[in-house]
Design an enzyme around this catalytic site. Structure first.
Site, PDB file in Angstrom:
ATOM      1  N   THR A   4      20.658   2.563   8.108  1.00 23.28           N
ATOM      2  CA  THR A   4      22.046   2.326   8.484  1.00 23.28           C
ATOM      3  C   THR A   4      22.139   0.878   8.957  1.00 23.28           C
ATOM      4  O   THR A   4      21.143   0.166   9.015  1.00 23.28           O
ATOM      5  CB  THR A   4      22.500   3.270   9.619  1.00 23.28           C
TER       6      THR A   4
ATOM      7  N   HIS B 156       8.886   3.026   8.830  1.00 23.23           N
ATOM      8  CA  HIS B 156       8.752   2.104   9.959  1.00 23.23           C
ATOM      9  C   HIS B 156       7.528   2.512  10.780  1.00 23.23           C
ATOM     10  O   HIS B 156       7.339   3.699  11.079  1.00 23.23           O
ATOM     11  CB  HIS B 156      10.010   2.161  10.822  1.00 23.23           C
TER      12      HIS B 156
ATOM     13  N   ILE C   2      18.826  -6.050   6.130  1.00 20.92           N
ATOM     14  CA  ILE C   2      19.753  -5.818   5.019  1.00 20.92           C
ATOM     15  C   ILE C   2      21.163  -5.754   5.610  1.00 20.92           C
ATOM     16  O   ILE C   2      21.403  -5.067   6.598  1.00 20.92           O
ATOM     17  CB  ILE C   2      19.396  -4.515   4.271  1.00 20.92           C
TER      18      ILE C   2
ATOM     19  N   SER D 130       0.830  -1.210   0.000  1.00 24.49           N
ATOM     20  CA  SER D 130       0.000   0.000   0.000  1.00 24.49           C
ATOM     21  C   SER D 130       0.867   1.264   0.000  1.00 24.49           C
ATOM     22  O   SER D 130       0.473   2.291  -0.563  1.00 24.49           O
ATOM     23  CB  SER D 130      -0.969   0.005   1.180  1.00 24.49           C
TER      24      SER D 130
ATOM     25  N   SER E 103       7.567   6.553  11.116  1.00 22.48           N
ATOM     26  CA  SER E 103       8.787   7.321  10.876  1.00 22.48           C
ATOM     27  C   SER E 103       9.363   6.963   9.514  1.00 22.48           C
ATOM     28  O   SER E 103       9.290   5.804   9.093  1.00 22.48           O
ATOM     29  CB  SER E 103       9.863   6.979  11.919  1.00 22.48           C
TER      30      SER E 103
ATOM     31  N   LEU F 219      19.558  -1.812  13.033  1.00 23.49           N
ATOM     32  CA  LEU F 219      18.150  -2.046  12.680  1.00 23.49           C
ATOM     33  C   LEU F 219      17.265  -0.899  13.164  1.00 23.49           C
ATOM     34  O   LEU F 219      17.232  -0.598  14.361  1.00 23.49           O
ATOM     35  CB  LEU F 219      17.664  -3.369  13.299  1.00 23.49           C
ATOM     36  N   ASP F 220      16.567  -0.284  12.221  1.00 21.27           N
ATOM     37  CA  ASP F 220      15.632   0.814  12.513  1.00 21.27           C
ATOM     38  C   ASP F 220      16.302   1.919  13.337  1.00 21.27           C
ATOM     39  O   ASP F 220      15.627   2.633  14.100  1.00 21.27           O
ATOM     40  CB  ASP F 220      14.381   0.293  13.249  1.00 21.27           C
TER      41      ASP F 220
ATOM     42  N   ARG G   2      12.982  -7.909   5.479  1.00 23.65           N
ATOM     43  CA  ARG G   2      14.230  -8.621   5.774  1.00 23.65           C
ATOM     44  C   ARG G   2      15.305  -7.641   6.220  1.00 23.65           C
ATOM     45  O   ARG G   2      15.351  -6.499   5.752  1.00 23.65           O
ATOM     46  CB  ARG G   2      14.740  -9.358   4.531  1.00 23.65           C
TER      47      ARG G   2
ATOM     48  N   GLU H 149       0.940   6.718   7.277  1.00 24.34           N
ATOM     49  CA  GLU H 149       2.179   6.339   6.583  1.00 24.34           C
ATOM     50  C   GLU H 149       2.186   6.871   5.155  1.00 24.34           C
ATOM     51  O   GLU H 149       3.201   7.379   4.667  1.00 24.34           O
ATOM     52  CB  GLU H 149       2.343   4.818   6.556  1.00 24.34           C
TER      53      GLU H 149
HETATM   54  C1  GAR Z   1       3.868  -0.824   6.773  1.00 26.73           C
HETATM   55  O1  GAR Z   1       3.118  -0.632   7.932  1.00 26.73           O
HETATM   56  C2  GAR Z   1       5.326  -0.512   7.037  1.00 26.73           C
HETATM   57  O2  GAR Z   1       5.520   0.579   7.895  1.00 26.73           O
HETATM   58  C3  GAR Z   1       5.781  -1.791   7.670  1.00 26.73           C
HETATM   59  O3  GAR Z   1       5.167  -2.800   6.922  1.00 26.73           O
HETATM   60  C4  GAR Z   1       3.924  -2.302   6.420  1.00 26.73           C
HETATM   61  C5  GAR Z   1       3.907  -2.528   4.923  1.00 26.73           C
HETATM   62  O4  GAR Z   1       2.644  -2.193   4.408  1.00 26.73           O
HETATM   63  N1  GAR Z   1       7.208  -1.916   7.648  1.00 26.73           N
HETATM   64  C6  GAR Z   1       7.891  -2.518   8.609  1.00 26.73           C
HETATM   65  O5  GAR Z   1       7.375  -3.024   9.590  1.00 26.73           O
HETATM   66  C7  GAR Z   1       9.388  -2.532   8.403  1.00 26.73           C
HETATM   67  N2  GAR Z   1      10.040  -2.939   9.571  1.00 26.73           N
HETATM   68  P1  GAR Z   1       2.454  -2.055   2.841  1.00 26.73           P
HETATM   69  O6  GAR Z   1       3.058  -3.324   2.218  1.00 26.73           O
HETATM   70  O7  GAR Z   1       0.972  -2.011   2.645  1.00 26.73           O
HETATM   71  O8  GAR Z   1       3.146  -0.816   2.372  1.00 26.73           O
END
Ligand code: GAR
Length: 227
Positions: free
Chosen positions: A144, A112, A96, A16, A139, A147-148, A94, A177
């Site tokens: 880097t 995130h 990186i 999304s 956020s 992680l996060d 995943r 987001e």
């Molecule tokens: C989102 O909420 C994004 O912030 C999160 O995965 C979802 C993906 O949604 N990302 C993480 O948790 C990364 N650690 P989407 O596939 O609909 O964009």
């Protein structure tokens, strides 16, 4: 005319956030092109969204490779061949590796679902509910090796409401987001936001605190314009 700014999107699932980028480009709110969408999951709906928009889509499944490094080399080899100006991790689930992160430092961001540095890693909405916080959010940060943990460019906040469960809170955050990612990408694409030696720069000046998205979808400096 300058060449269009090229974005590569990494996504593992629904896509999304990718769709928000594509829609912003289509409607003229983001002056960029998505050069390719890359995934670790061949069945990711994000890849379908890319194909529907006639954007090159590529997946490499980790189990088809002998090691994490080999998988990452293949995936990021394809990313590099798309010659992106920026890599956007939009739900790429995943870790990186440090060498890859190093190669893309300052040119890779992640969205995130928490107000970093709170609630790194997985299940951020569960973490927020368990911690009993009154505010949660999302956020965008530079990637880097930690992680996060990279410098945070921007954030959007949502209230945690009585009776919230994980799906309700996740949906409220996801709704923020999309505008957060698009507004932040606008600053990155125009090169107003860059990664400097000691953190995020806005118009060449260090950013003391992450930019904050207001209810109209506009980013503000909270240090200059407090709520
Ligand atoms: C989102 O909420 C994004 O912030 C999160 O995965 C979802 C993906 O949604 N990302 C993480 O948790 C990364 N650690 P989407 O596939 O609909 O964009």
């Amino acid at each position: 005319m300058p060449a269009p700014y090229r974005i590569a999107v990494l996504a593992s699932g629904r896509g999304s956030n990718l769709q928000a980028i594509l829609d912003a480009i289509t409607t003229g709110r983001l002056d960029a092109q998505v050069a390719g969408v890359f995934s670790d999951r061949p069945a990711a709906p994000a890849l379908e969204r890319a194909r529907a928009a006639r954007i090159p889509a590529f997946a490499a499944e980790p189990r088809d490779f002998g090691s994490r490094d080999a998988h990452e080399a293949e995936l990021f080899g394809h990313v590099a061949r798309a010659e992106p100006d920026l890599v956007v991790c939009a739900g790429y689930m995943r870790l990186i590796g440090a060498a890859t992160v190093e190669a893309w430092t300052g040119r890779m961001v992640n969205i995130h679902p928490s107000l970093l540095p709170a609630f790194k890693g997985l299940h951020t909405h569960r973490q927020a509910l368990q911690a009993g916080v009154a505010e949660h959010g999302c956020s965008v940060h530079y990637v880097t090796a930690e992680l996060d943990g990279g410098p945070v460019v921007s954030q959007a906040r949502v209230p945690v409401l009585p009776g919230d469960d994980e799906p309700a809170l996740a949906a409220r955050v996801l709704g923020r987001e999309h505008p957060l990612l698009v507004a932040t990408l606008r600053l990155l694409v125009s090169r107003r936001v860059q990664l400097g030696p000691s953190g995020v720069l806005l118009d060449g000046e260090p950013l003391a605190a992450p930019l904050r998205l207001d209810s109209a979808g506009v980013l503000h400096r909270p240090d200059l314009q407090p709520d």
